[in-house]
Design a protein around this motif. Structure first.
Motif: not given
Length: 287
Positions: A102-112, A160-165, A247-251
């Motif tokens: 449940p972290h926004p970085f992993f919850q974005q809908p996409n084909p993969s 999004y240079l300030n987006s963390p992973t 990246w945007r969702a994880a800011l």
């Protein structure tokens, strides 16, 4: 020791899985579409197989007990490949993503994501003993994301240079995969594997600079600029859109960091600086 088939055996994780299985004394068979170009060690049993051609899998799966599955084929081949695997094997370890974290970085809908969810459902229904290794963002992506610009010597332009992973060393992912393939007690487990640190993309680039002994200049790129300028680097508008959304969702929040690697191995996962130091040559301009 059971015989293990490794798909994706020449890829970023699969090659390490082959090496670690061999070092552990496992009987490993490496599947690839082009054995002549595999460049795997001579003692490895390299076989020709294609996930999009189900009948090609029968000989690869002969006398196989467990399969390490990396899916890079079109989605319409999924059912046929899994039917073949379930016919011959007893266990499967599937390299997938942290879809349930449940972290926004992993919850974005996409084909993969949709493809991975479909594969997981089919594996769960296959009758195989299964384990899902859910890997976070690969550290090795840095080679493709920033390698060309770093080698060129100019400023690194990136969105999004300030987006963390939490960049995950592929060798650590392979270590967890090999444990689940070689040990009992992992059936039905879902292991989320990440690196040990939440680092912004800017911090990751500067870490690479430390590894190669250079101070790197950064420039923020807008998402619209990224959609056009990064197409030659990332190769697909769909992939670029997926990354920009994540990246945007994880800011404004730390990256998700798991304890899985330490719990299963008793060791800390490799920090990004260690990865960058080990692969420093990939970021240095050729002489």
């Amino acid at each position: 020791m059971h015989r293990i088939l490794v798909t994706g055996s020449t890829g970023n994780v699969g090659r390490h899985v082959v090496d670690l299985l061999t070092a552990a004394g496992a009987r490993v068979r490496a599947m690839t579409r082009d054995p002549d170009a595999a460049r795997l060690p001579a003692h490895v049993d390299v076989v020709r197989g294609d996930l999009t051609v189900p009948e090609s899998l029968d000989s690869c799966l002969q006398d196989i007990d467990a399969v390490f599955l990396v899916w890079v084929a079109p989605p319409d081949a999924i059912e046929g490949a899994l039917e073949r695997i379930a016919k011959h094997s007893r266990r499967i370890v599937y390299l997938t993503a942290p879809l349930k974290t449940p972290h926004p970085f992993f919850q974005q809908p996409n084909p993969s994501r949709a493809i991975a969810e479909r594969i997981e459902r089919l594996i769960e229904q296959s009758g195989l003993a299964w384990t899902f290794v859910r890997a976070g963002m690969f550290a090795g992506n840095a080679r493709h994301f920033w390698g060309p610009q770093i080698r060129a010597g100019g400023a690194i332009r990136w969105p999004y240079l300030n987006s963390p992973t939490a960049p995950t060393d592929e060798r650590d992912i392979a270590t967890i995969a090999v444990r689940t393939l070689c040990e009992s007690g992992h059936a039905g487990a879902e292991y989320v594997v990440t690196g040990p640190q939440s680092l912004t993309q800017a911090e990751q680039i500067q870490t690479i600079g430390r590894a190669i002994g250079r101070s790197l200049n950064l420039e923020e790129m807008t998402p619209d600029e990224a959609r056009s300028e990064l197409l030659p680097v990332l190769g697909s508008p769909v992939f670029i859109h997926m990354l920009l959304s994540a990246w945007r969702a994880a800011l404004d929040r730390p990256a998700f960091v798991s304890s899985t690697f330490a719990e299963l191995t008793g060791k800390a996962p490799r920090p990004f600086l260690e990865w960058a130091t080990d692969y420093a040559a990939d970021f240095r301009a050729p002489r």
